[in-house]
Design an enzyme around this catalytic site. Sequence first.
Site, short mmCIF file in Angstrom:
data_model
loop_
_atom_site.label_atom_id
_atom_site.label_comp_id
_atom_site.label_asym_id
_atom_site.label_seq_id
_atom_site.Cartn_x
_atom_site.Cartn_y
_atom_site.Cartn_z
N SER A 277 0.84 -1.19 0.00
CA SER A 277 0.00 0.00 0.00
C SER A 277 0.88 1.24 0.00
CB SER A 277 -0.89 0.00 1.25
OG SER A 277 -1.48 1.26 1.45
N ARG A 316 -24.32 -9.81 -46.36
CA ARG A 316 -23.18 -9.11 -45.78
C ARG A 316 -23.73 -7.98 -44.92
NH1 ARG A 316 -17.91 -8.50 -47.68
NH2 ARG A 316 -18.29 -10.43 -48.80
#
Length: 455
Positions: A277, A316
């Site tokens: 930390s 498509r």
Amino acid sequence: MTLASTDPGLLCGSEGYQRCAKIFGEAGTVDAYLQFEAALAEVQGRLGVIPGQAVAPIRAACDQGKLDLAKLRTGSLAVGYPIAPLVAMIADAAGPHGQWVHYGATTQDVMDTGMVLQLRQALSGVLNDLDRTAHLLADLCAAHRRTPIAGRSKLQHGVPVSFGYKVAVWLDQILRARDGLSEALSRAEVLQFGGAVGSLAALQGHGMAVRRDLAAALSLREPDISWHVSRDRMVALASAVAALVAALAKMASDIAHLMSTEVGELLEPAAEGRGSSSTMPQKRNPVICEAILEAARDTRHVPTVVLEGMLQEHERGIGHGYRERTALCRAVQQLAGAVTLTNELVSGLEVNAPRMARNLDMTQGLIHAEAVMMQLSERLGRLKAHDILHRVSHRVASTGTRFEEALTVEARASLPAQADILAQQIEYAQDMIDLVLARIDTPESRPERARVAVD
């Protein structure tokens, strides 16, 4: 790991993530497209679809070292896709024979097949890494198959299990998810080659032969019909990827909880500075677990994105290709990184067996309430035994009395020796552990074991 705000923390520095980043990066993508174009020319030359003398120049031109990548990027921005400018560069490099490049193919043929080649390469590496994951977890399970730990229900003590049982639950799900990914990848390893709208019309009768030989040349399966707008294979693959990351994250979530200060039964592997930390020097954060959990949260939406790609118009579609490709390839990178971190986590996991034993007794023996209830039910019936044990539990919780003392008062019964009742409850699950370990070859023979910490 870079300092870019978009990089996924610890994950992006892992070996698996970096390996896949290269595969899906610019160079890896262009190489996959070149592989398609070179194989197509070779097959068509052999079949007489294009002049045989055109094959060698085209193959020689399919070399990334001969391309102007800056020009290719500019061309891709203009066209919207990289294939047209790439084909033009190959054709220019091939000289007079360049007119035969990309013959009868379309952009999506190249991009879809290229993506399949990349996914196969990336996920083959992931599956290899997962073999090590399975063996590491099997070893951990075998080493602790009778190490007592509190089985937890809704984050509360339930009944005793062994730590090996808990690991076997992780392993069982990971093995199934791995098998699911392998199966989904196998189904997705299919050539895309159909031209324009997928009908192979441009090749005037030669299309099926070209498709057959092209699939063989790329070691891909040949589909029954073109899949430009049939994306179900990619949906299954995306779901399998997300499920596997989630299976790893379930394990990471358990480990992170067991690392909490109040529990203290496990610790991630120690490394200089890892998990520290910036303001609390005493902390050892579960950063590997956190990275795996974030990977799962970052990939769980991917099946939805890819599923939307099934809703395409006619032969498509529009507005799907890049979304599917980006989401799926990023998810595979996240998975690859999560597997690398999982192997690091499991291979160095610190198991605090004495703390596990102490925590079992945290509730003054109440963790054995179910076992005693089942014993009493043999002569009193289950409902009456449950009522008695409920009163016993209330007395223990409200007065701090030991379970065995309260049991004597409320039920005029005695608690069997704790060691015996604990061993019995753990033993009942050993057959299930054996069934899981049977899916791994000789886990006990593997050298890597989790360390047992001294509390």
